[in-house]
Design a protein around this motif. Structure first.
Motif, short mmCIF file in Angstrom:
data_model
loop_
_atom_site.label_atom_id
_atom_site.label_comp_id
_atom_site.label_asym_id
_atom_site.label_seq_id
_atom_site.Cartn_x
_atom_site.Cartn_y
_atom_site.Cartn_z
N ARG A 32 0.82 -1.21 0.00
CA ARG A 32 0.00 0.00 0.00
C ARG A 32 0.86 1.27 0.00
O ARG A 32 0.36 2.37 0.21
CB ARG A 32 -0.91 0.02 1.24
N SER A 33 2.14 1.12 -0.24
CA SER A 33 3.05 2.26 -0.18
C SER A 33 2.87 3.18 -1.39
O SER A 33 2.58 2.74 -2.51
CB SER A 33 4.50 1.76 -0.12
N GLY A 34 3.07 4.47 -1.16
CA GLY A 34 3.08 5.45 -2.25
C GLY A 34 4.38 6.23 -2.26
O GLY A 34 4.44 7.36 -2.76
N ASN A 85 5.33 9.52 -4.54
CA ASN A 85 5.54 10.81 -3.88
C ASN A 85 6.70 11.59 -4.49
O ASN A 85 6.74 12.82 -4.38
CB ASN A 85 5.78 10.61 -2.39
N PHE A 86 7.65 10.88 -5.11
CA PHE A 86 8.73 11.59 -5.79
C PHE A 86 8.18 12.44 -6.93
O PHE A 86 8.71 13.51 -7.25
CB PHE A 86 9.75 10.58 -6.32
N GLN A 91 -0.94 16.96 -4.88
CA GLN A 91 -1.60 15.72 -4.51
C GLN A 91 -2.58 15.25 -5.57
O GLN A 91 -3.61 14.65 -5.26
CB GLN A 91 -2.31 15.88 -3.16
N VAL A 92 -2.24 15.47 -6.82
CA VAL A 92 -3.14 15.11 -7.91
C VAL A 92 -3.27 13.59 -8.08
O VAL A 92 -4.22 13.11 -8.70
CB VAL A 92 -2.64 15.72 -9.24
N LEU A 93 -2.33 12.83 -7.52
CA LEU A 93 -2.36 11.38 -7.69
C LEU A 93 -2.99 10.65 -6.50
O LEU A 93 -3.27 9.46 -6.61
CB LEU A 93 -0.94 10.83 -7.92
N ASP A 94 -3.17 11.32 -5.39
CA ASP A 94 -3.72 10.66 -4.20
C ASP A 94 -5.14 10.17 -4.47
O ASP A 94 -5.92 10.87 -5.14
CB ASP A 94 -3.73 11.63 -3.03
N PRO A 95 -5.52 8.98 -3.99
CA PRO A 95 -4.75 8.07 -3.14
C PRO A 95 -4.11 6.91 -3.91
O PRO A 95 -4.07 5.78 -3.41
CB PRO A 95 -5.83 7.54 -2.19
N LEU A 96 -3.62 7.17 -5.10
CA LEU A 96 -3.00 6.12 -5.91
C LEU A 96 -1.76 5.54 -5.22
O LEU A 96 -1.01 6.28 -4.56
CB LEU A 96 -2.59 6.70 -7.27
N ALA A 145 -0.12 0.36 -8.47
CA ALA A 145 -1.06 0.64 -9.56
C ALA A 145 -0.31 1.15 -10.80
O ALA A 145 -0.59 0.73 -11.93
CB ALA A 145 -2.11 1.64 -9.11
N LEU A 146 0.65 2.05 -10.59
CA LEU A 146 1.42 2.59 -11.71
C LEU A 146 2.33 1.52 -12.32
O LEU A 146 2.36 1.33 -13.54
CB LEU A 146 2.24 3.79 -11.26
#
Length: 401
Positions: free
Chosen positions: A227-229, A233-234, A267-272, A276-277
């Protein structure tokens, strides 16, 4: 008892919500791919920016060690190799049982492939009942149940090193060998603990890792359904709306919640999540570039700084964590990753050594009952009277319904 009739009325709303979320997730993944391509063009600049401003971030972002466009194929594992794994389980203490104590059971696995050697599949149980085991942690405000979990983590690492050392002493480790643990090597739960309590847990773990390094046995943490992002975050540096990513000044009031009016511009990608990427970018048998974690707990890790990558193992995108001394040795890293992939293939989607370690460690209901029955016998032989569970526990076990 669960009322399925009432629950069924909620299913339609849940399915509609998940459909909307699936559409939003696809849009976030497309946005993440675009940001990844842009960040690749500025990778060196973004890394320098991260080093300069990391103390002002309100998030934890990993540092890419390899090129962001890296998609590296995993080599096939050699026919002859050895896999060591441990996993733990426990019986938690309860005031309603016949005695206030707890048990930790460590599953031990050594699997030899292509070597005509017998495997090791057993467990190592240990009961804790002395006052120093049960109540010492309370001086730091730590509940006994929590302390039991911390000690289990320590024992998993120590037993792993002991198994590797035994192979070395017997001069059996002529084939490539890896040591596997289930879950992350980043023990973030130790960060808020008082220094003395943290040292009691972390110091033996780091000593065990030192022993593995001296034996040239790479340590690998395998994380399923991560579940890590941290890697995504980079990309927040790329999407930052300001000239300098000074979060403490520009976005100090942002919480990161799903309220659009209270979200930082990056934070346009949260909660990705990372998986998933990389599920879109990787092919089966490939890994992502290597990243260095920025988790604060690593301040106490010394030269065991944790690095990670994402690997497409066929069934899922797994997060693979290794200490710095494995990441810095490319030959050791490649060998370890090839053995991990082979383990997943042999285990039909999950490393077979970790699955077996869990099966050896798990304490089932029958095991629990036999443990307390054995304890009861010993207490009666010692002359203790009124041995038994509390009335509450007795009634719960014998419902009249």
């Amino acid at each position: 008892m669960l009322d399925l009739t009432k629950l069924a009325q909620q299913m339609q709303g849940i399915s509609q919500h998940l459909t909307v979320e699936a559409t939003a997730t696809r849009q976030r993944i497309e946005r993440a791919e675009l940001l990844m391509a842009q960040a690749y063009e500025r990778q060196a600049e973004l890394v320098e920016m991260q080093k300069l401003w990391r103390d002002r971030f309100i998030f934890t972002a990993a540092e890419p060690i390899e090129s962001l466009n890296s998609r590296i194929d995993i080599d096939s594992a050699p026919l002859a190799h050895t896999v060591i794994a441990t996993d733990g389980s426990q019986i938690a203490p309860s005031h309603h049982e016949i005695a206030y104590c707890y048990l930790i059971n460590i599953g031990r696995i050594i699997l030899h492939y292509g070597q005509s050697k017998l495997p090791l599949l057993d467990s190592l149980p240990e009961a804790f009942y002395r006052s120093e085991d049960l109540y010492a942690s309370r001086q730091w405000g730590i509940r006994t149940e929590e302390w039991m979990g911390y000690r289990r983590t320590t024992q998993e690492a120590c037993v792993l090193a002991e198994l590797a050392e035994a192979l070395g002493e017997e001069r059996e480790r002529v084939a490539p060998t890896i040591s596997l643990v289930d879950g992350s090597l980043l023990y973030w739960f130790l960060e808020p603990l008082p220094a003395e309590a943290r040292d009691q847990i972390l110091s033996p773990i780091l000593e065990a890792w030192d022993k593995l390094r001296s034996l040239d046995v790479p340590l690998v943490g395998y994380i399923s359904a991560s579940r890590s992002g941290e890697a995504l975050n980079f990309l927040r540096l790329q999407s930052c709306a300001y000239l300098a990513p000074d979060c403490a000044s520009h976005c100090a009031g942002q919480t990161g919640r799903e309220v659009s009016s209270n979200r930082a511009p990056c934070q346009v990608l949260d909660p990705l999540k990372d998986t998933a990427l990389w599920g879109r970018l990787l092919q089966p048998g490939q890994r992502s570039p290597l990243w260095k974690s920025s988790a604060r707990i690593q301040e106490f890790y010394g030269d065991h700084a944790i690095h990670f990558c994402y690997m497409h193992v066929g069934s899922e995108i797994a997060r693979i964590e290794v200490p710095g001394w494995v990441a810095c040795d490319r030959e050791m890293l490649d060998s370890a990753l090839s053995l991990v992939l082979a383990q997943v293939q042999k285990g039909y989607g999950y490393p077979v050594a970790l699955a077996e370690a869990h099966n050896q460690a798990v304490v089932r209901g029958g095991d629990r009952a036999r443990f307390f029955a054995l304890l009861e016998q010993q207490m009666i032989r010692a002359g203790l009277k009124n041995v038994g569970t509390s009335y509450k526990e007795t009634r719960k076990r014998g419902s009249i319904a």
